[in-house]
Design a protein around this motif. Structure first.
Motif, PDB file in Angstrom:
ATOM      1  N   VAL A  83      17.134  14.915  -4.943  1.00 40.83           N
ATOM      2  CA  VAL A  83      16.858  15.110  -6.507  1.00 40.83           C
ATOM      3  C   VAL A  83      17.877  13.758  -6.832  1.00 40.83           C
ATOM      4  O   VAL A  83      19.148  13.089  -6.013  1.00 40.83           O
ATOM      5  CB  VAL A  83      17.812  16.499  -6.902  1.00 40.83           C
ATOM      6  CG1 VAL A  83      18.153  15.573  -8.508  1.00 40.83           C
ATOM      7  CG2 VAL A  83      16.749  16.785  -7.315  1.00 40.83           C
ATOM      8  N   LEU A  84      17.737  12.625  -6.862  1.00 40.72           N
ATOM      9  CA  LEU A  84      18.649  11.159  -7.164  1.00 40.72           C
ATOM     10  C   LEU A  84      18.977  11.248  -9.095  1.00 40.72           C
ATOM     11  O   LEU A  84      17.573  11.728  -9.890  1.00 40.72           O
ATOM     12  CB  LEU A  84      17.588  10.525  -6.779  1.00 40.72           C
ATOM     13  CG  LEU A  84      16.708  10.114  -5.645  1.00 40.72           C
ATOM     14  CD1 LEU A  84      16.219   9.350  -4.836  1.00 40.72           C
ATOM     15  CD2 LEU A  84      18.202  10.800  -4.503  1.00 40.72           C
ATOM     16  N   ASP A 113       8.063  12.465  -3.629  1.00 41.81           N
ATOM     17  CA  ASP A 113       9.077  12.800  -2.499  1.00 41.81           C
ATOM     18  C   ASP A 113      10.206  12.210  -3.284  1.00 41.81           C
ATOM     19  O   ASP A 113      10.921  12.794  -2.474  1.00 41.81           O
ATOM     20  CB  ASP A 113       8.695  10.055  -2.472  1.00 41.81           C
ATOM     21  CG  ASP A 113       7.404  10.245  -1.605  1.00 41.81           C
ATOM     22  OD1 ASP A 113       7.063  10.017  -0.438  1.00 41.81           O
ATOM     23  OD2 ASP A 113       6.449   9.692  -2.857  1.00 41.81           O
ATOM     24  N   ALA A 114      10.422  12.702  -4.350  1.00 43.02           N
ATOM     25  CA  ALA A 114      11.828  13.024  -4.457  1.00 43.02           C
ATOM     26  C   ALA A 114      11.667  13.149  -6.713  1.00 43.02           C
ATOM     27  O   ALA A 114      10.902  12.750  -7.112  1.00 43.02           O
ATOM     28  CB  ALA A 114      12.701  11.236  -4.567  1.00 43.02           C
ATOM     29  N   ILE A 115      12.916  13.575  -6.395  1.00 38.58           N
ATOM     30  CA  ILE A 115      12.834  13.789  -8.269  1.00 38.58           C
ATOM     31  C   ILE A 115      14.477  12.925  -8.877  1.00 38.58           C
ATOM     32  O   ILE A 115      14.965  12.927  -7.911  1.00 38.58           O
ATOM     33  CB  ILE A 115      13.508  14.779  -8.144  1.00 38.58           C
ATOM     34  CG1 ILE A 115      12.602  16.058  -7.926  1.00 38.58           C
ATOM     35  CG2 ILE A 115      13.191  15.311 -10.222  1.00 38.58           C
ATOM     36  CD1 ILE A 115      13.036  16.900  -8.117  1.00 38.58           C
ATOM     37  N   VAL A 116      13.717  11.854 -10.317  1.00 44.34           N
ATOM     38  CA  VAL A 116      14.647  11.500 -10.658  1.00 44.34           C
ATOM     39  C   VAL A 116      15.552  11.515 -12.097  1.00 44.34           C
ATOM     40  O   VAL A 116      13.847  12.637 -13.442  1.00 44.34           O
ATOM     41  CB  VAL A 116      14.262   9.984 -11.195  1.00 44.34           C
ATOM     42  CG1 VAL A 116      14.923   9.071 -11.895  1.00 44.34           C
ATOM     43  CG2 VAL A 116      13.683   9.563  -9.657  1.00 44.34           C
ATOM     44  N   ALA A 117      16.185  12.499 -12.160  1.00 50.08           N
ATOM     45  CA  ALA A 117      16.882  13.006 -13.196  1.00 50.08           C
ATOM     46  C   ALA A 117      18.333  12.403 -14.040  1.00 50.08           C
ATOM     47  O   ALA A 117      18.696  11.787 -13.131  1.00 50.08           O
ATOM     48  CB  ALA A 117      17.108  14.783 -13.177  1.00 50.08           C
ATOM     49  N   ASP A 118      17.830  12.568 -15.142  1.00 47.82           N
ATOM     50  CA  ASP A 118      18.705  11.839 -15.725  1.00 47.82           C
ATOM     51  C   ASP A 118      20.109  12.246 -15.692  1.00 47.82           C
ATOM     52  O   ASP A 118      20.567  13.136 -17.049  1.00 47.82           O
ATOM     53  CB  ASP A 118      19.027  11.077 -17.062  1.00 47.82           C
ATOM     54  CG  ASP A 118      19.927  10.337 -17.544  1.00 47.82           C
ATOM     55  OD1 ASP A 118      20.612  10.354 -17.508  1.00 47.82           O
ATOM     56  OD2 ASP A 118      19.784   9.886 -18.868  1.00 47.82           O
ATOM     57  N   TYR A 169       0.767  -1.341  -0.243  1.00 46.80           N
ATOM     58  CA  TYR A 169       0.211  -0.163  -0.089  1.00 46.80           C
ATOM     59  C   TYR A 169       0.595   1.156  -0.132  1.00 46.80           C
ATOM     60  O   TYR A 169       0.085   2.133  -0.061  1.00 46.80           O
ATOM     61  CB  TYR A 169      -0.813   0.024   0.949  1.00 46.80           C
ATOM     62  CG  TYR A 169      -1.662  -0.939   1.327  1.00 46.80           C
ATOM     63  CD1 TYR A 169      -3.163  -1.245  -0.262  1.00 46.80           C
ATOM     64  CD2 TYR A 169      -1.958  -2.618   2.341  1.00 46.80           C
ATOM     65  CE1 TYR A 169      -4.185  -1.684   0.320  1.00 46.80           C
ATOM     66  CE2 TYR A 169      -2.599  -3.500   2.118  1.00 46.80           C
ATOM     67  CZ  TYR A 169      -3.795  -3.479   1.560  1.00 46.80           C
ATOM     68  OH  TYR A 169      -4.068  -4.294   1.110  1.00 46.80           O
ATOM     69  N   LEU A 170       2.432   1.117   0.366  1.00 43.99           N
ATOM     70  CA  LEU A 170       3.059   2.487   0.703  1.00 43.99           C
ATOM     71  C   LEU A 170       3.905   2.618  -0.745  1.00 43.99           C
ATOM     72  O   LEU A 170       4.860   2.076  -1.453  1.00 43.99           O
ATOM     73  CB  LEU A 170       3.924   2.069   1.718  1.00 43.99           C
ATOM     74  CG  LEU A 170       4.608   3.411   1.600  1.00 43.99           C
ATOM     75  CD1 LEU A 170       3.369   4.755   2.053  1.00 43.99           C
ATOM     76  CD2 LEU A 170       5.549   3.184   2.452  1.00 43.99           C
ATOM     77  N   VAL A 171       3.278   3.567  -1.817  1.00 43.73           N
ATOM     78  CA  VAL A 171       3.592   3.850  -3.169  1.00 43.73           C
ATOM     79  C   VAL A 171       3.988   5.080  -3.401  1.00 43.73           C
ATOM     80  O   VAL A 171       3.888   6.152  -2.417  1.00 43.73           O
ATOM     81  CB  VAL A 171       1.543   4.020  -4.088  1.00 43.73           C
ATOM     82  CG1 VAL A 171       2.762   4.191  -5.444  1.00 43.73           C
ATOM     83  CG2 VAL A 171       1.565   2.382  -4.160  1.00 43.73           C
ATOM     84  N   ARG A 172       4.929   5.223  -3.939  1.00 41.19           N
ATOM     85  CA  ARG A 172       5.989   6.338  -3.436  1.00 41.19           C
ATOM     86  C   ARG A 172       6.319   7.274  -5.305  1.00 41.19           C
ATOM     87  O   ARG A 172       5.773   6.747  -5.987  1.00 41.19           O
ATOM     88  CB  ARG A 172       7.586   6.421  -3.922  1.00 41.19           C
ATOM     89  CG  ARG A 172       7.680   5.552  -2.273  1.00 41.19           C
ATOM     90  CD  ARG A 172       7.945   6.668  -0.782  1.00 41.19           C
ATOM     91  NE  ARG A 172       7.917   5.509   0.061  1.00 41.19           N
ATOM     92  CZ  ARG A 172       7.875   6.389   1.493  1.00 41.19           C
ATOM     93  NH1 ARG A 172       7.937   7.089   1.613  1.00 41.19           N
ATOM     94  NH2 ARG A 172       8.815   5.940   2.277  1.00 41.19           N
ATOM     95  N   ASN A 173       6.056   8.527  -5.183  1.00 43.60           N
ATOM     96  CA  ASN A 173       5.284   9.142  -6.351  1.00 43.60           C
ATOM     97  C   ASN A 173       6.979  10.091  -6.492  1.00 43.60           C
ATOM     98  O   ASN A 173       7.119  10.721  -5.876  1.00 43.60           O
ATOM     99  CB  ASN A 173       4.283  10.582  -6.083  1.00 43.60           C
ATOM    100  CG  ASN A 173       3.073   9.933  -6.355  1.00 43.60           C
ATOM    101  OD1 ASN A 173       2.511   9.133  -7.086  1.00 43.60           O
ATOM    102  ND2 ASN A 173       1.720  10.976  -4.887  1.00 43.60           N
ATOM    103  N   TYR A 174       7.567   9.573  -7.561  1.00 40.72           N
ATOM    104  CA  TYR A 174       8.444  10.268  -8.077  1.00 40.72           C
ATOM    105  C   TYR A 174       8.452  11.258  -9.831  1.00 40.72           C
ATOM    106  O   TYR A 174       7.751  11.268 -11.401  1.00 40.72           O
ATOM    107  CB  TYR A 174       9.108   9.240  -8.794  1.00 40.72           C
ATOM    108  CG  TYR A 174       9.987   8.814  -7.430  1.00 40.72           C
ATOM    109  CD1 TYR A 174      11.003   8.705  -6.814  1.00 40.72           C
ATOM    110  CD2 TYR A 174       9.070   7.274  -7.664  1.00 40.72           C
ATOM    111  CE1 TYR A 174      11.100   8.132  -5.129  1.00 40.72           C
ATOM    112  CE2 TYR A 174       9.442   6.369  -5.770  1.00 40.72           C
ATOM    113  CZ  TYR A 174      10.449   6.642  -4.887  1.00 40.72           C
ATOM    114  OH  TYR A 174      10.923   5.950  -4.140  1.00 40.72           O
ATOM    115  N   ALA A 175       9.306  12.173  -9.410  1.00 45.15           N
ATOM    116  CA  ALA A 175       9.251  13.545 -11.160  1.00 45.15           C
ATOM    117  C   ALA A 175       9.984  12.783 -11.545  1.00 45.15           C
ATOM    118  O   ALA A 175      11.525  13.523 -10.507  1.00 45.15           O
ATOM    119  CB  ALA A 175       8.909  14.445 -10.767  1.00 45.15           C
ATOM    120  N   VAL A 176       9.858  12.309 -12.645  1.00 41.13           N
ATOM    121  CA  VAL A 176      11.372  12.091 -14.131  1.00 41.13           C
ATOM    122  C   VAL A 176      11.386  12.981 -14.791  1.00 41.13           C
ATOM    123  O   VAL A 176      10.426  14.039 -15.254  1.00 41.13           O
ATOM    124  CB  VAL A 176      11.104  11.324 -14.246  1.00 41.13           C
ATOM    125  CG1 VAL A 176      11.977  10.548 -15.183  1.00 41.13           C
ATOM    126  CG2 VAL A 176      10.680   9.569 -13.114  1.00 41.13           C
TER     127      VAL A 176
END
Length: 417
Positions: A194-195, A166-171, A128-135
């Motif tokens: 920022v990950l 929860d975090a940002i995922v950047a290439d 049930y614990l779903v994390r939201n990430y901006a990519v």
């Protein structure tokens, strides 16, 4: 453009998990088992039992959180139970040696509640614990793993709609424009992590991607000397301690192999170990002698004996490698050593394959519990990615995860040939 916001604290986060678990596992049993009101009179068996159960719960909870940090199946009853049993048994043994009076029912009842709590919470968190990430950029979403616990959102859309993430995922290996870099800086100032995309893929899949691996990262693959020394001392000591228990099993298996088919009991094969050094690995023989075939095992290989099928499924054919461990050629945990006849081809055809030789090879390993047997080129590349992840993150905690999950793999009999 509105500033991006960090996600709120979610249910069953670290401190909530710890406090509620303490109430359920330590405080709840007190009125049920206590014979008098605790911490009112002198410090006696009731108070000692409460203190020891609190210590035991803290140890199991801490170990559980550390084990759950690694990707894979996640923390489950198969991992929690051995840790809890060993912890509570050791505390009970210490109390017995010190001749201290305590409530056994309350101590071990708390242990059962601890196993139940941690197993249930792990299942709830995973479901049930779903994390939201901006990519960013948007094209990077296609390269991220599809997991039920993660939701990948477009970075620009998140900023427009002012969604919490929860975090940002950047290439970060790509060419990001000045506007994107400024937006990432603003998000970091707002408290949003920022990950790097490669880091996220690695932490969620347990594989270090070969694409983009540069010589600058080779240093991260070197384990600390302290870890290697401590692990070597532990595995040698434990092997010597368990040797009297394993010798009767070795004798019985040797007799079965000898009676099942003509030929030697043991199978010796040259394998490549640490730093590219060749050594003779010892196993119980599971194939008929003199039958031609490839140097690797195929599915439903006709060369395997009747007893060999069972020994391979239960991994009992690997037990003689404890002598390789005592000799220093192998460890209990590490990249699986390849036959010398195959190693040369893998090193030639698969980039960075030789890096597996940084540490001693193991009887079991991260690639074995996640992938199983591999031979084809693509499967070997995936296996190498698992091994590189182990090299980057090797620790006693990761070794414990591998050992616990190995028992589950052996019990199910999966991944063997």
């Amino acid at each position: 453009m509105p500033r991006m916001r960090s996600a709120p604290q979610r249910f069953i986060e670290t401190w909530v998990d710890a406090v509620l678990g303490f109430l359920f596992c330590v405080v709840l049993p007190i009125p049920i088992y206590a014979t008098d009101e605790p911490f009112v009179g002198p410090f006696d068996a009731s108070e000692l039992t409460i203190v020891t159960t609190a210590i035991a719960y803290a140890i199991v909870w801490y170990c559980g959180r550390r084990l759950d940090a690694f990707p894979g199946a996640g923390l489950n009853a198969a991992q929690v139970a051995p840790v809890a049993v060993i912890t509570y048994a050791l505390i009970a043994a210490v109390l017995l040696l010190l001749r201290l009076d305590y409530s056994r029912v309350q101590l071990f009842g708390s242990g059962f509640l601890t196993m139940l709590w941690m197993a249930v919470i792990a299942q709830l968190r995973g479901r049930y614990l779903v994390r939201n990430y901006a990519v960013t950029p948007h094209s990077a979403i296609a390269t991220l793993p599809r997991l039920s616990t993660c939701r990948w959102l477009d970075f620009d859309d998140v900023r427009q709609r002012r969604l919490r993430v929860d975090a940002i995922v950047a290439d970060l290996s790509g060419d990001l424009g000045e506007g994107q870099l400024a937006a990432l800086a603003d998000a970091a100032i707002a408290g949003v992590p920022v990950l790097d995309r490669r880091y996220v893929v690695e932490s969620m899949t347990g594989r270090t991607p070969l694409s983009g691996l540069s010589p600058n990262e080779f240093g991260a693959l070197l384990p600390s000397r302290q870890y290697l020394v401590v692990r070597r001392a532990l595995e040698w000591t434990l092997t010597v301690l368990f040797l009297p228990l394993l010798l009767p099993i070795l004798a019985v298996v040797a007799l079965i192999v000898r009676l099942d088919s003509p030929g030697p009991v043991f199978f010796l094969q040259t394998r490549i170990g640490r730093r590219g050094r060749a050594f003779r690995m010892i196993k119980f023989r599971t194939m008929f002698v003199g039958v031609p075939g490839p140097s690797f095992t195929t599915s439903s290989d006709p060369r395997i004996t009747r007893s060999g099928h069972y020994l391979r499924r239960c991994r009992l054919d690997e037990l003689p490698q404890l002598f390789n461990i005592l000799k220093g050629d192998m460890s209990w945990v590490g990249p699986r050593p390849e036959a010398a006849s195959l190693e040369e081809g893998y090193v030639r055809d698969i980039e960075h394959f030789a890096l597996r030789g940084i540490v001693r090879p193991g009887v079991t390993g991260w690639a074995q519990i996640n992938q199983g047997y591999a031979h084809e080129a693509d499967a070997m590349r995936a296996k190498l990615e698992y091994d590189l992840y182990y090299l980057k993150h090797c620790s006693l905690w990761l070794d414990m995860v591998i050992v616990l999950r190995t028992f589950a793999v052996v019990f199910r009999g999966t991944g063997a040939r």
